[in-house]
Write a protein that holds these residues in place. Structure first.
Motif, PDB file in Angstrom:
ATOM      1  N   GLY A   1      -4.878   2.728   0.360  1.00  0.00           N
ATOM      2  CA  GLY A   1      -5.909   2.018   1.117  1.00  0.00           C
ATOM      3  C   GLY A   1      -5.606   2.060   2.594  1.00  0.00           C
ATOM      4  N   GLU A   2      -6.424   1.356   3.348  1.00  0.00           N
ATOM      5  CA  GLU A   2      -6.262   1.305   4.797  1.00  0.00           C
ATOM      6  C   GLU A   2      -5.333   0.160   5.170  1.00  0.00           C
ATOM      7  N   LYS A   3      -4.358   0.479   5.998  1.00  0.00           N
ATOM      8  CA  LYS A   3      -3.407  -0.544   6.433  1.00  0.00           C
ATOM      9  C   LYS A   3      -4.015  -1.321   7.598  1.00  0.00           C
ATOM     10  N   LYS A   4      -4.807  -2.331   7.261  1.00  0.00           N
ATOM     11  CA  LYS A   4      -5.559  -3.077   8.267  1.00  0.00           C
ATOM     12  C   LYS A   4      -4.704  -4.070   9.037  1.00  0.00           C
ATOM     13  N   ASP A   5      -3.677  -4.611   8.388  1.00  0.00           N
ATOM     14  CA  ASP A   5      -2.856  -5.627   9.061  1.00  0.00           C
ATOM     15  C   ASP A   5      -2.052  -4.970  10.182  1.00  0.00           C
ATOM     16  N   PRO A   6      -2.177  -5.460  11.416  1.00  0.00           N
ATOM     17  CA  PRO A   6      -1.469  -4.837  12.545  1.00  0.00           C
ATOM     18  C   PRO A   6       0.050  -4.883  12.415  1.00  0.00           C
ATOM     19  N   ARG A   7       0.547  -5.773  11.551  1.00  0.00           N
ATOM     20  CA  ARG A   7       1.996  -5.904  11.421  1.00  0.00           C
ATOM     21  C   ARG A   7       2.649  -4.679  10.773  1.00  0.00           C
ATOM     22  N   TRP A   8       1.850  -3.814  10.117  1.00  0.00           N
ATOM     23  CA  TRP A   8       2.400  -2.543   9.642  1.00  0.00           C
ATOM     24  C   TRP A   8       2.998  -1.754  10.807  1.00  0.00           C
ATOM     25  N   GLY A   9       2.410  -1.883  11.977  1.00  0.00           N
ATOM     26  CA  GLY A   9       2.903  -1.164  13.150  1.00  0.00           C
ATOM     27  C   GLY A   9       3.892  -1.949  13.987  1.00  0.00           C
ATOM     28  N   GLN A  10       4.251  -3.146  13.504  1.00  0.00           N
ATOM     29  CA  GLN A  10       5.149  -4.015  14.274  1.00  0.00           C
ATOM     30  C   GLN A  10       6.488  -4.247  13.573  1.00  0.00           C
ATOM     31  N   ALA A  11       6.741  -3.490  12.503  1.00  0.00           N
ATOM     32  CA  ALA A  11       7.952  -3.717  11.700  1.00  0.00           C
ATOM     33  C   ALA A  11       9.219  -3.483  12.522  1.00  0.00           C
ATOM     34  N   HIS A  12      10.236  -4.273  12.235  1.00  0.00           N
ATOM     35  CA  HIS A  12      11.539  -4.091  12.871  1.00  0.00           C
ATOM     36  C   HIS A  12      12.271  -2.883  12.284  1.00  0.00           C
ATOM     37  N   ALA A  13      12.092  -2.662  10.972  1.00  0.00           N
ATOM     38  CA  ALA A  13      12.808  -1.563  10.320  1.00  0.00           C
ATOM     39  C   ALA A  13      12.060  -1.133   9.055  1.00  0.00           C
ATOM     40  N   ARG A  14      12.346   0.104   8.651  1.00  0.00           N
ATOM     41  CA  ARG A  14      11.711   0.671   7.460  1.00  0.00           C
ATOM     42  C   ARG A  14      12.754   1.452   6.672  1.00  0.00           C
ATOM     43  N   TYR A  15      12.754   1.242   5.372  1.00  0.00           N
ATOM     44  CA  TYR A  15      13.661   2.006   4.509  1.00  0.00           C
ATOM     45  C   TYR A  15      12.872   3.152   3.898  1.00  0.00           C
ATOM     46  N   GLN A  16      13.370   4.363   4.094  1.00  0.00           N
ATOM     47  CA  GLN A  16      12.701   5.542   3.557  1.00  0.00           C
ATOM     48  C   GLN A  16      13.632   6.277   2.612  1.00  0.00           C
ATOM     49  N   ARG A  17      13.114   6.580   1.439  1.00  0.00           N
ATOM     50  CA  ARG A  17      13.892   7.317   0.459  1.00  0.00           C
ATOM     51  C   ARG A  17      14.036   8.779   0.875  1.00  0.00           C
TER      52      ARG A  17
ATOM     53  N   LEU B   1       0.836  -1.212   0.000  1.00  0.00           N
ATOM     54  CA  LEU B   1       0.000   0.000   0.000  1.00  0.00           C
ATOM     55  C   LEU B   1       0.865   1.254   0.000  1.00  0.00           C
ATOM     56  N   ASP B   2       0.362   2.287  -0.653  1.00  0.00           N
ATOM     57  CA  ASP B   2       0.975   3.621  -0.576  1.00  0.00           C
ATOM     58  C   ASP B   2       2.478   3.613  -0.876  1.00  0.00           C
ATOM     59  N   GLY B   3       2.845   2.900  -1.929  1.00  0.00           N
ATOM     60  CA  GLY B   3       4.242   2.904  -2.354  1.00  0.00           C
ATOM     61  C   GLY B   3       5.178   2.060  -1.517  1.00  0.00           C
ATOM     62  N   GLU B   4       4.623   1.217  -0.629  1.00  0.00           N
ATOM     63  CA  GLU B   4       5.473   0.413   0.243  1.00  0.00           C
ATOM     64  C   GLU B   4       4.999  -1.032   0.297  1.00  0.00           C
ATOM     65  N   ARG B   5       5.933  -1.913   0.602  1.00  0.00           N
ATOM     66  CA  ARG B   5       5.593  -3.316   0.840  1.00  0.00           C
ATOM     67  C   ARG B   5       5.978  -3.715   2.259  1.00  0.00           C
ATOM     68  N   LEU B   6       5.090  -4.470   2.892  1.00  0.00           N
ATOM     69  CA  LEU B   6       5.334  -5.028   4.216  1.00  0.00           C
ATOM     70  C   LEU B   6       5.715  -6.488   4.027  1.00  0.00           C
ATOM     71  N   GLU B   7       6.919  -6.844   4.484  1.00  0.00           N
ATOM     72  CA  GLU B   7       7.455  -8.175   4.202  1.00  0.00           C
ATOM     73  C   GLU B   7       7.938  -8.857   5.472  1.00  0.00           C
ATOM     74  N   ARG B   8       7.832 -10.186   5.454  1.00  0.00           N
ATOM     75  CA  ARG B   8       8.391 -11.001   6.537  1.00  0.00           C
ATOM     76  C   ARG B   8       9.552 -11.813   5.983  1.00  0.00           C
ATOM     77  N   TRP B   9      10.728 -11.578   6.541  1.00  0.00           N
ATOM     78  CA  TRP B   9      11.928 -12.320   6.172  1.00  0.00           C
ATOM     79  C   TRP B   9      12.305 -13.195   7.370  1.00  0.00           C
ATOM     80  N   GLY B  10      11.847 -14.430   7.380  1.00  0.00           N
ATOM     81  CA  GLY B  10      12.006 -15.246   8.584  1.00  0.00           C
ATOM     82  C   GLY B  10      11.139 -14.650   9.676  1.00  0.00           C
ATOM     83  N   ASP B  11      11.761 -14.197  10.759  1.00  0.00           N
ATOM     84  CA  ASP B  11      11.028 -13.574  11.865  1.00  0.00           C
ATOM     85  C   ASP B  11      11.109 -12.048  11.826  1.00  0.00           C
ATOM     86  N   ILE B  12      11.768 -11.499  10.826  1.00  0.00           N
ATOM     87  CA  ILE B  12      12.000 -10.050  10.758  1.00  0.00           C
ATOM     88  C   ILE B  12      10.991  -9.397   9.810  1.00  0.00           C
ATOM     89  N   LEU B  13      10.295  -8.368  10.299  1.00  0.00           N
ATOM     90  CA  LEU B  13       9.340  -7.619   9.479  1.00  0.00           C
ATOM     91  C   LEU B  13       9.996  -6.338   8.976  1.00  0.00           C
TER      92      LEU B  13
END
Length: 290
Positions: free
Chosen positions: A39-55, A15-27
């Protein structure tokens, strides 16, 4: 579209130009220019990410860590182990959508039923961290892995060690791919399969400039004499949006099919998105096969 299947990797949502991914246990949350929908980020894991890359608006970007991310962690695919880390320019060390091409190469090598005395010989150009190399080695091929980056070749060796393949026959080479292919021509060496995933733009170890649209035809043309008389496959992958699958298919048709027979095909490759059941396009692949 051909979609890769994983257990240790999951594309959870886009959503919104980003992907939420699980690499093993790392979000991880990473940008993707193809994701032009909102759209609406309904999955709670959007708020549980370990790290985010921002341009950054000035170019490049950086990782923001919300939780502790190991300097190196590992995931598996088909018994192979890949070492991952959060790298510059949003990467982690593998492109999971490429698993469709790893699987194709493995199947072709296994179907050839060659003896250990006469193994399938594969050349992996722009080999990066070696996932395709490892897949071919596991299937029984002898692989020559070439990349211009000394660090990437070292990483590929470490992946081979982690996958218990370090004792298998393989050549690890830090070299400019075009120059290497020219030397192989002079040496008279041949390969039963070639894999290449060239960058849109890059520099060789000696500062050689690579521009995909200008040099791809010449590189594939150079590869024709180093293919065996009855080659098994040629896999060409690209992430350059201006290079369509059908253009790459035409290239292989003109240069390989006319000489060796067989057939060529092309398609987008992608990753299934858990939240929608749809597939996110992640590049293009053209394939020649006997």
């Amino acid at each position: 579209m051909r979609a890769a299947q994983w257990q240790d990797y999951e594309l959870i949502d886009t959503l919104d130009g980003e992907r939420l991914e699980r690499w093993g246990d790392i979000l991880l949350i990473r940008p993707d220019p193809q994701i032009i929908w909102s759209g609406e980020k309904k999955d709670p894991r959007w708020g549980q990410a370990h790290a985010r890359y921002q341009r950054s608006s000035s170019g490049g970007g950086k990782w923001t860590h919300y939780k502790k991310v190991p300097e190196v962690w590992k995931i598996q695919w088909e018994g192979l182990t890949f070492r991952l880390k959060t790298m510059g320019f949003k990467h982690t060390g593998i492109f999971p959508e490429q698993a469709v091409n790893w699987r194709f190469a493995m199947e072709k090598i296994q179907e050839a039923r060659r003896s250990p005395e006469d193994p399938v010989r594969v050349l992996n150009l722009f080999g990066y961290t070696g996932a395709a190399t490892l897949a071919c080695m596991k299937a029984g091929a002898v692989v020559t892995h070439v990349d211009a980056s000394k660090g990437m070749v070292q990483w590929a060796k470490e992946n081979a060690q982690a996958s218990s393949l370090a004792e298998r026959p393989v050549r690890w080479l830090v070299d400019d791919c075009m120059k290497f292919v020219q030397r192989e021509q002079r040496r008279g060496r041949t390969y039963d399969g070639i894999i290449m995933d060239p960058p849109s733009y890059g520099r060789g170890p000696g500062g050689e400039v690579w521009k995909l649209e200008e040099q791809l035809y010449g590189l594939i043309q150079m590869c024709v004499p180093i293919l065996s008389e009855d080659p098994l496959f040629f896999i060409l992958n690209s992430y350059t949006t201006g290079l369509s699958p059908s253009v790459m298919e035409y290239l292989l048709g003109v240069l390989l099919q006319k000489r060796f027979g067989g057939r060529v095909s092309s398609d987008e490759i992608g990753l299934p998105v858990t939240s929608t059941g749809l597939v996110l396009p992640c590049g293009s692949t053209a394939i020649y096969e006997a």
